[in-house]
Design an enzyme around this catalytic site. Structure first.
Site, PDB file in Angstrom:
ATOM      1  N   MET A   1      71.422 184.548  89.583  1.00 59.91           N
ATOM      2  CA  MET A   1      71.792 183.141  89.719  1.00 59.91           C
ATOM      3  C   MET A   1      71.006 182.325  88.700  1.00 59.91           C
ATOM      4  SD  MET A   1      72.215 182.643  93.851  1.00 59.91           S
ATOM      5  CE  MET A   1      70.727 183.494  94.349  1.00 59.91           C
TER       6      MET A   1
ATOM      7  N   CYS B   1      81.410 185.330  85.589  1.00 59.26           N
ATOM      8  CA  CYS B   1      80.999 183.925  85.503  1.00 59.26           C
ATOM      9  C   CYS B   1      82.104 183.102  84.867  1.00 59.26           C
ATOM     10  CB  CYS B   1      79.712 183.849  84.686  1.00 59.26           C
ATOM     11  SG  CYS B   1      79.151 182.186  84.500  1.00 59.26           S
TER      12      CYS B   1
ATOM     13  N   HIS C   1      82.546 190.356  93.204  1.00 55.42           N
ATOM     14  CA  HIS C   1      82.601 189.069  93.897  1.00 55.42           C
ATOM     15  C   HIS C   1      84.038 188.931  94.401  1.00 55.42           C
ATOM     16  CE1 HIS C   1      81.768 184.427  93.672  1.00 55.42           C
ATOM     17  NE2 HIS C   1      82.229 184.814  94.851  1.00 55.42           N
TER      18      HIS C   1
ATOM     19  N   ASN D   1      80.330 191.311  97.183  1.00 56.69           N
ATOM     20  CA  ASN D   1      79.585 190.045  97.059  1.00 56.69           C
ATOM     21  C   ASN D   1      80.514 188.883  97.400  1.00 56.69           C
ATOM     22  OD1 ASN D   1      79.118 187.843  94.405  1.00 56.69           O
ATOM     23  ND2 ASN D   1      77.526 188.088  95.938  1.00 56.69           N
ATOM     24  N   GLY D   2      79.876 187.807  97.915  1.00 63.66           N
ATOM     25  CA  GLY D   2      80.607 186.570  98.180  1.00 63.66           C
ATOM     26  C   GLY D   2      80.610 186.219  99.661  1.00 63.66           C
ATOM     27  N   GLY D   3      79.928 185.117 100.002  1.00 66.93           N
ATOM     28  CA  GLY D   3      80.013 184.573 101.354  1.00 66.93           C
ATOM     29  C   GLY D   3      79.265 185.356 102.423  1.00 66.93           C
TER      30      GLY D   3
ATOM     31  N   GLY E   1      73.740 185.987  97.483  1.00 67.36           N
ATOM     32  CA  GLY E   1      73.233 184.984  96.561  1.00 67.36           C
ATOM     33  C   GLY E   1      72.724 183.752  97.276  1.00 67.36           C
ATOM     34  N   ARG E   2      73.633 182.807  97.508  1.00 64.09           N
ATOM     35  CA  ARG E   2      73.208 181.480  97.957  1.00 64.09           C
ATOM     36  C   ARG E   2      72.447 181.490  99.276  1.00 64.09           C
ATOM     37  NH1 ARG E   2      79.094 179.174  96.859  1.00 64.09           N
ATOM     38  NH2 ARG E   2      79.452 181.359  97.399  1.00 64.09           N
TER      39      ARG E   2
HETATM   40  C1  LIG Z   1      73.242 178.566  90.993  1.00 61.58           C
HETATM   41  C2  LIG Z   1      74.044 179.816  90.777  1.00 61.58           C
HETATM   42  C3  LIG Z   1      73.975 180.457  89.558  1.00 61.58           C
HETATM   43  C4  LIG Z   1      74.693 181.657  89.347  1.00 61.58           C
HETATM   44  N1  LIG Z   1      74.513 182.327  88.175  1.00 61.58           N
HETATM   45  C5  LIG Z   1      75.111 183.548  88.008  1.00 61.58           C
HETATM   46  C6  LIG Z   1      74.810 184.373  86.884  1.00 61.58           C
HETATM   47  O1  LIG Z   1      73.988 184.054  86.032  1.00 61.58           O
HETATM   48  N2  LIG Z   1      75.472 185.569  86.792  1.00 61.58           N
HETATM   49  C7  LIG Z   1      76.379 185.981  87.740  1.00 61.58           C
HETATM   50  O2  LIG Z   1      76.942 187.083  87.625  1.00 61.58           O
HETATM   51  N3  LIG Z   1      76.650 185.225  88.818  1.00 61.58           N
HETATM   52  C8  LIG Z   1      76.027 184.032  88.984  1.00 61.58           C
HETATM   53  N4  LIG Z   1      76.253 183.322  90.121  1.00 61.58           N
HETATM   54  C9  LIG Z   1      77.163 183.863  91.149  1.00 61.58           C
HETATM   55  C10 LIG Z   1      76.394 184.703  92.166  1.00 61.58           C
HETATM   56  O3  LIG Z   1      75.779 185.823  91.559  1.00 61.58           O
HETATM   57  C11 LIG Z   1      77.334 185.199  93.290  1.00 61.58           C
HETATM   58  O4  LIG Z   1      78.323 186.013  92.712  1.00 61.58           O
HETATM   59  C12 LIG Z   1      78.028 184.046  94.015  1.00 61.58           C
HETATM   60  O5  LIG Z   1      77.117 183.004  94.316  1.00 61.58           O
HETATM   61  C13 LIG Z   1      78.697 184.548  95.314  1.00 61.58           C
HETATM   62  O6  LIG Z   1      77.747 185.118  96.180  1.00 61.58           O
HETATM   63  P1  LIG Z   1      77.161 184.279  97.449  1.00 61.58           P
HETATM   64  O7  LIG Z   1      78.343 183.767  98.226  1.00 61.58           O
HETATM   65  O8  LIG Z   1      76.336 185.278  98.221  1.00 61.58           O
HETATM   66  O9  LIG Z   1      76.345 183.154  96.882  1.00 61.58           O
HETATM   67  C14 LIG Z   1      75.542 182.147  90.351  1.00 61.58           C
HETATM   68  C15 LIG Z   1      75.615 181.468  91.572  1.00 61.58           C
HETATM   69  C16 LIG Z   1      74.874 180.317  91.792  1.00 61.58           C
HETATM   70  C17 LIG Z   1      74.950 179.632  93.132  1.00 61.58           C
END
Ligand SMILES: Cc1cc2nc3c(=O)[nH]c(=O)nc-3n(C[C@H](O)[C@H](O)[C@H](O)COP(=O)(O)O)c2cc1C
Length: 338
Positions: A16, A98, A169, A209-211, A231-232
């Site tokens: 992230m 991304c 994702h 991944n995701g949610g 992630g979040r």
């Molecule tokens: C602030 C932020 C920055 C992110 N930067 C990247 C990144 O550099 N590379 C990447 O593959 N995904 C990036 N993501 C996506 C996350 O890796 C992840 O795929 C996405 O947030 C979904 O997962 P989650 O629902 O658990 O957050 C970013 C997400 C956030 C919130």
């Protein structure tokens, strides 16, 4: 230096930008020793022409650790993979998920899902350059790509290079009309597509991944796929990670308390402050540690209001902890929120 850390990707923490920094990962390591951690994305251009230490340095405790790269030039990616291996990274990952405009212009990120042959060339070139695993993180599709057929073509083409691990994702990226943030929220999650992928490619290591927001949900998902990536939720509610080693990896060790985590993190801050780091750069990653407990709001407020001041030191953290101690119940619930 070649990595000697084993990679068990049942539980991984997402790359992230601006969030999963070395300081953040060091903090996460106080909560889980086993999860595999991913850096923020670094583009090949930044790495080859910029300050390598700035992008690559990490603390020894962060292993197992993967470097995520952004790029689409096989030669540049191979060179960056070599640098990552020399720096001691355990894995190198290519970002194909991304959706930002900035990265689309340079053919980086999710737009690469439309170019499976190019991505396969990139991955093959990286694999030829290093011994550490080369992995891909991507979406289930982009724009008008026919979801499942496009996904199978993408994964199947890349898997022919011998690439074994795919982090998916579980939503599409809509490259036109949505901001990167909206692209993490609006396209619906479709876990079934990722389950299907695992069924159709049973020999591949498929990470979903995701949610994902709880360890119970992670365990359910692990019935269908090989690993989860969070992630979040890990960022906003990091104490979620305190039982990963026990619940996901079956480690027999007492669950670390928030107080123990803070004690060690304060030590880390002390060392980093002595190197000239500003306190708020360190503390922004821990604001959610007490989420859900009485006093959490005061803890967060004291740090947010005071840590950015010039010369702010660890007394700010001590003040924030003192407020928590005044709140009844906080200590009794120490390990109750994972
Ligand atoms: C602030 C932020 C920055 C992110 N930067 C990247 C990144 O550099 N590379 C990447 O593959 N995904 C990036 N993501 C996506 C996350 O890796 C992840 O795929 C996405 O947030 C979904 O997962 P989650 O629902 O658990 O957050 C970013 C997400 C956030 C919130």
């Amino acid at each position: 230096m070649t990595s000697s850390h084993s990679l068990d990707r049942r539980f991984t923490l997402a790359p992230m930008m601006e969030w999963s920094t070395s300081d953040c990962r060091t903090f996460w390591r106080l909560l889980t020793k086993k999860a595999v951690l991913y850096t923020e994305m670094v583009t090949t251009g930044a790495l080859l022409h910029g300050d390598k230490s700035r992008f690559l340095d990490y603390n020894a405790c962060e292993h197992p650790l993967a470097l995520q790269l952004g790029g689409s030039d096989p030669i540049a990616l191979a060179e960056c993979a070599r640098i990552a291996e020399d720096w001691g990274y355990d894995e190198v990952n290519l970002n194909c998920g991304c959706p930002s405009d900035r990265v689309q212009n340079g053919m980086i990120g999710a737009c690469l899902m439309a170019e499976p042959e190019l991505v396969a060339d990139c991955i093959a070139s990286m694999q030829n350059a290093v011994k550490i695993p080369v992995t891909v993180k991507h979406r289930i599709g982009i724009d008008d790509m026919e979801d499942y057929e496009g996904l199978v073509k993408f994964v199947g083409t890349i898997a022919e290079t011998g690439c074994h691990t795919f982090i998916v994702h579980a939503r599409k990226a809509w490259l036109k009309g949505l901001s990167p943030k909206e692209n993490r929220e609006i396209p619906p999650l479709q876990y079934d597509k990722v389950y299907q992928l695992k069924q159709d490619f049973p020999h591949l290591n498929i990470i979903i991944n995701g949610g994902i927001t709880t360890l119970a949900q992670s365990k359910n998902l692990l019935e269908h796929v090989d690993g989860v990536m969070i992630g979040r939720e890990a960022y906003s509610n990091p104490y979620l990670l305190a039982q990963v080693d026990q619940q996901i990896y079956g480690v027999d060790r007492p669950v670390v308390s928030r107080g123990e985590v803070m004690q060690k993190f304060i030590q880390y801050c002390d060392e980093e402050l002595a190197n000239g780091t500003r306190l708020n750069h360190l503390t922004r990653h821990i604001l959610g540690l007490y989420q859900g407990l009485p006093g959490a709001r005061q803890f967060r407020r004291i740090i947010s209001e005071q840590a950015h001041k010039p010369n702010a030191g660890i007394e700010v953290l001590e003040r924030a902890l003192a407020v928590l101690n005044e709140v009844p119940l906080a200590d009794n619930l120490e390990t109750g929120n994972a």
